[in-house]
Design an enzyme around this catalytic site. Structure first.
Site, PDB file in Angstrom:
ATOM      1  N   ALA A  63       0.864  -1.179   0.000  1.00  0.00           N
ATOM      2  CA  ALA A  63       0.000   0.000   0.000  1.00  0.00           C
ATOM      3  C   ALA A  63       0.900   1.227   0.000  1.00  0.00           C
ATOM      4  O   ALA A  63       2.064   1.155   0.410  1.00  0.00           O
ATOM      5  CB  ALA A  63      -0.895  -0.018   1.231  1.00  0.00           C
ATOM      6  N   GLY A 108       0.650  -4.856   0.996  1.00  0.00           N
ATOM      7  CA  GLY A 108      -0.530  -4.952   0.136  1.00  0.00           C
ATOM      8  C   GLY A 108      -0.283  -5.751  -1.132  1.00  0.00           C
ATOM      9  O   GLY A 108      -1.229  -6.274  -1.728  1.00  0.00           O
ATOM     10  N   GLU A 111      -0.653  -9.263  -0.124  1.00  0.00           N
ATOM     11  CA  GLU A 111      -2.088  -9.442   0.120  1.00  0.00           C
ATOM     12  C   GLU A 111      -2.873  -9.551  -1.189  1.00  0.00           C
ATOM     13  O   GLU A 111      -3.824 -10.331  -1.296  1.00  0.00           O
ATOM     14  CB  GLU A 111      -2.593  -8.274   0.992  1.00  0.00           C
ATOM     15  CG  GLU A 111      -1.995  -8.341   2.402  1.00  0.00           C
ATOM     16  CD  GLU A 111      -2.120  -7.065   3.201  1.00  0.00           C
ATOM     17  OE1 GLU A 111      -1.945  -5.964   2.628  1.00  0.00           O
ATOM     18  OE2 GLU A 111      -2.391  -7.153   4.409  1.00  0.00           O
ATOM     19  N   GLU A 131       4.648  -4.534   7.590  1.00  0.00           N
ATOM     20  CA  GLU A 131       3.891  -3.446   8.207  1.00  0.00           C
ATOM     21  C   GLU A 131       4.283  -3.128   9.647  1.00  0.00           C
ATOM     22  O   GLU A 131       4.284  -1.956  10.046  1.00  0.00           O
ATOM     23  CB  GLU A 131       2.381  -3.764   8.159  1.00  0.00           C
ATOM     24  CG  GLU A 131       1.766  -3.670   6.771  1.00  0.00           C
ATOM     25  CD  GLU A 131       1.818  -4.970   5.988  1.00  0.00           C
ATOM     26  OE1 GLU A 131       2.569  -5.887   6.403  1.00  0.00           O
ATOM     27  OE2 GLU A 131       1.095  -5.074   4.982  1.00  0.00           O
TER      28      GLU A 131
HETATM   29  N1  CAA Z   1       4.516   3.138  -1.052  1.00  0.00           N
HETATM   30  C1  CAA Z   1       4.845   4.268  -1.705  1.00  0.00           C
HETATM   31  N2  CAA Z   1       5.924   4.379  -2.506  1.00  0.00           N
HETATM   32  C2  CAA Z   1       6.672   3.279  -2.674  1.00  0.00           C
HETATM   33  C3  CAA Z   1       6.380   2.059  -2.031  1.00  0.00           C
HETATM   34  C4  CAA Z   1       5.239   2.014  -1.201  1.00  0.00           C
HETATM   35  N3  CAA Z   1       4.841   0.894  -0.582  1.00  0.00           N
HETATM   36  N4  CAA Z   1       7.337   1.164  -2.373  1.00  0.00           N
HETATM   37  C5  CAA Z   1       8.171   1.792  -3.196  1.00  0.00           C
HETATM   38  N5  CAA Z   1       7.785   3.062  -3.381  1.00  0.00           N
HETATM   39  C6  CAA Z   1       8.428   4.105  -4.195  1.00  0.00           C
HETATM   40  C7  CAA Z   1       9.654   4.685  -3.501  1.00  0.00           C
HETATM   41  O1  CAA Z   1       9.273   5.681  -2.570  1.00  0.00           O
HETATM   42  C8  CAA Z   1      10.427   5.216  -4.670  1.00  0.00           C
HETATM   43  O2  CAA Z   1       9.874   6.442  -5.063  1.00  0.00           O
HETATM   44  P1  CAA Z   1      10.847   7.704  -5.451  1.00  0.00           P
HETATM   45  O3  CAA Z   1      11.604   7.205  -6.665  1.00  0.00           O
HETATM   46  O4  CAA Z   1       9.885   8.796  -5.755  1.00  0.00           O
HETATM   47  O5  CAA Z   1      11.726   7.920  -4.273  1.00  0.00           O
HETATM   48  C9  CAA Z   1      10.140   4.221  -5.780  1.00  0.00           C
HETATM   49  O6  CAA Z   1       8.957   3.535  -5.371  1.00  0.00           O
HETATM   50  C10 CAA Z   1      11.245   3.179  -5.930  1.00  0.00           C
HETATM   51  O7  CAA Z   1      11.462   2.595  -4.656  1.00  0.00           O
HETATM   52  P2  CAA Z   1      12.924   2.492  -3.980  1.00  0.00           P
HETATM   53  O8  CAA Z   1      13.800   3.633  -4.419  1.00  0.00           O
HETATM   54  O9  CAA Z   1      12.711   2.335  -2.507  1.00  0.00           O
HETATM   55  O10 CAA Z   1      13.449   1.148  -4.645  1.00  0.00           O
HETATM   56  P3  CAA Z   1      14.504   0.118  -4.030  1.00  0.00           P
HETATM   57  O11 CAA Z   1      14.843  -0.808  -5.128  1.00  0.00           O
HETATM   58  O12 CAA Z   1      15.608   0.847  -3.350  1.00  0.00           O
HETATM   59  O13 CAA Z   1      13.689  -0.678  -2.889  1.00  0.00           O
HETATM   60  C11 CAA Z   1      11.809  -1.845  -1.963  1.00  0.00           C
HETATM   61  C12 CAA Z   1      12.608  -1.491  -3.243  1.00  0.00           C
HETATM   62  C13 CAA Z   1      12.668  -2.736  -1.050  1.00  0.00           C
HETATM   63  C14 CAA Z   1      10.547  -2.583  -2.393  1.00  0.00           C
HETATM   64  C15 CAA Z   1      11.430  -0.553  -1.216  1.00  0.00           C
HETATM   65  O14 CAA Z   1      10.853   0.360  -2.151  1.00  0.00           O
HETATM   66  C16 CAA Z   1      10.477  -0.748  -0.108  1.00  0.00           C
HETATM   67  O15 CAA Z   1      10.858  -1.223   0.949  1.00  0.00           O
HETATM   68  N6  CAA Z   1       9.204  -0.345  -0.302  1.00  0.00           N
HETATM   69  C17 CAA Z   1       8.202  -0.409   0.728  1.00  0.00           C
HETATM   70  C18 CAA Z   1       7.733  -1.832   0.981  1.00  0.00           C
HETATM   71  C19 CAA Z   1       6.730  -1.872   2.104  1.00  0.00           C
HETATM   72  O16 CAA Z   1       7.040  -1.579   3.228  1.00  0.00           O
HETATM   73  N7  CAA Z   1       5.489  -2.268   1.778  1.00  0.00           N
HETATM   74  C20 CAA Z   1       4.421  -2.363   2.739  1.00  0.00           C
HETATM   75  C21 CAA Z   1       3.647  -1.081   2.753  1.00  0.00           C
HETATM   76  S1  CAA Z   1       2.458  -1.039   4.071  1.00  0.00           S
HETATM   77  C22 CAA Z   1       1.127  -1.913   3.500  1.00  0.00           C
HETATM   78  O17 CAA Z   1       1.150  -2.513   2.440  1.00  0.00           O
HETATM   79  C23 CAA Z   1      -0.064  -1.905   4.405  1.00  0.00           C
HETATM   80  C24 CAA Z   1      -1.156  -2.814   4.043  1.00  0.00           C
HETATM   81  O18 CAA Z   1      -1.106  -4.007   4.279  1.00  0.00           O
HETATM   82  C25 CAA Z   1      -2.374  -2.296   3.484  1.00  0.00           C
END
Ligand code: CAA
Length: 258
Positions: A63, A108, A111, A131
């Site tokens: 998400a 998400g 999920e 999360e």
């Molecule tokens: N939300 C918003 N933006 C996201 C995102 C997310 N979940 N995952 C990645 N992005 C964005 C980054 O912010 C980045 O944007 P910018 O270029 O504008 O900075 C772009 O996507 C590329 O991401 P990274 O630069 O971080 O890429 P990376 O290769 O270095 O890392 C990754 C990849 C390990 C997947 C890392 O992006 C990451 O950890 N993302 C978050 C994963 C996460 O925590 N997901 C769970 C979210 S909470 C949820 O999902 C709740 C629920 O159950 C409903």
């Protein structure tokens, strides 16, 4: 422009989460587009749906954290409901669904994959529910579907530790059915989808519904669900043709969904 692309290819169709600049993260707009795309599927023509992410790096990276950062408790609950409603619509779609996970399936994204009937993935795939490391619980079904799929002990470990797992571990714990090199993933998904699409659609749909509904029931009630599904297939043109062909020692004609 929609963040979800729908690509029918005969009896198989792709649903593609298309927001690669954010690794296909799910914000409210992506969820609304996904909801609308699911509603628009022609269920008479399509016999199997493949869900994937755009690009080579990510299925869905979760998400949208930027959207969630400032939410109040009520807004958080409402965002969770929006996600859960879409996941449930996907889970209960009458036709079979395959998640083809090429890359990150986090939060998400995991999920979304778990809302499909089954999952296959690339050797580059990464699964997880990160999360609790962000100060929240999984919110689009992760506290419920993960435990049902891999058992409560493994699900709790993944959720409490927020540790991501790679494709080989996802295979070992039964979260995915098979792992392919990324270059072969979507061909493999299409092959599986075509195999499914070649079988009698009424029977396949009835089997999906019976499996899903029976999972939540005691066995005495679950077998009754099966009896209804089983009975509903008799007298269909496809049952007549499928059984007739077997008895006449010939290949059956293509099934007609009648
Ligand atoms: N939300 C918003 N933006 C996201 C995102 C997310 N979940 N995952 C990645 N992005 C964005 C980054 O912010 C980045 O944007 P910018 O270029 O504008 O900075 C772009 O996507 C590329 O991401 P990274 O630069 O971080 O890429 P990376 O290769 O270095 O890392 C990754 C990849 C390990 C997947 C890392 O992006 C990451 O950890 N993302 C978050 C994963 C996460 O925590 N997901 C769970 C979210 S909470 C949820 O999902 C709740 C629920 O159950 C409903």
């Amino acid at each position: 422009m929609s963040f979800v692309t729908y690509e029918p290819q005969g009896a198989v169709a792709y649903l593609i989460i298309n927001r690669p600049e954010a690794l296909n993260a799910l914000n409210s707009q992506v969820l609304a587009d996904l909801d609308a795309a699911l509603d628009a599927i022609d269920l008479d023509a399509v016999r199997c749906l493949i869900v994937r992410g755009a690009g080579e790096k990510s299925f869905v990276a979760g998400a949208d954290i930027a959207q969630m950062k400032g939410l109040t408790k009520a807004e958080g609950e409402s965002f969770g409901k929006q996600g859960n409603d879409v996941m449930r619509k996907l889970e209960t779609l009458p036709i079979p669904t395959i998640a083809a996970v090429g890359g990150y399936a986090l939060g998400g994204g995991c999920e979304l994959a778990m809302s499909c009937d089954f999952r296959i993935c690339s050797d580059t795939a990464v699964f997880g529910q990160p999360e609790t490391g962000l100060g929240i619980t999984p919110g689009f079904g992760g506290t419920q579907r993960l435990a049902r799929l891999v058992g409560p002990g493994m699900a709790k470990q993944m959720v409490y530790t927020a540790r991501n797992i790679k494709a080989d571990e996802a295979l070992r714990i039964g979260l995915v059915n098979a792992v392919y090199p990324l270059a072969e993933l979507y061909t493999a998904a299409e092959k599986l989808a075509s195999q499914i699409a070649a079988n009698a659609p009424i029977a396949v749909r009835a089997a999906k519904k019976a499996i899903n509904e029976g999972l939540d029931l005691p066995m005495d009630e679950a077998v009754v669900v099966e009896e209804k599904a089983f009975g509903s297939c008799f007298g269909t043109a496809d049952q007549q043709e499928g059984m007739g062909a077997f008895l006449e020692k010939r290949k059956h004609e293509p099934f007609t969904n009648k």
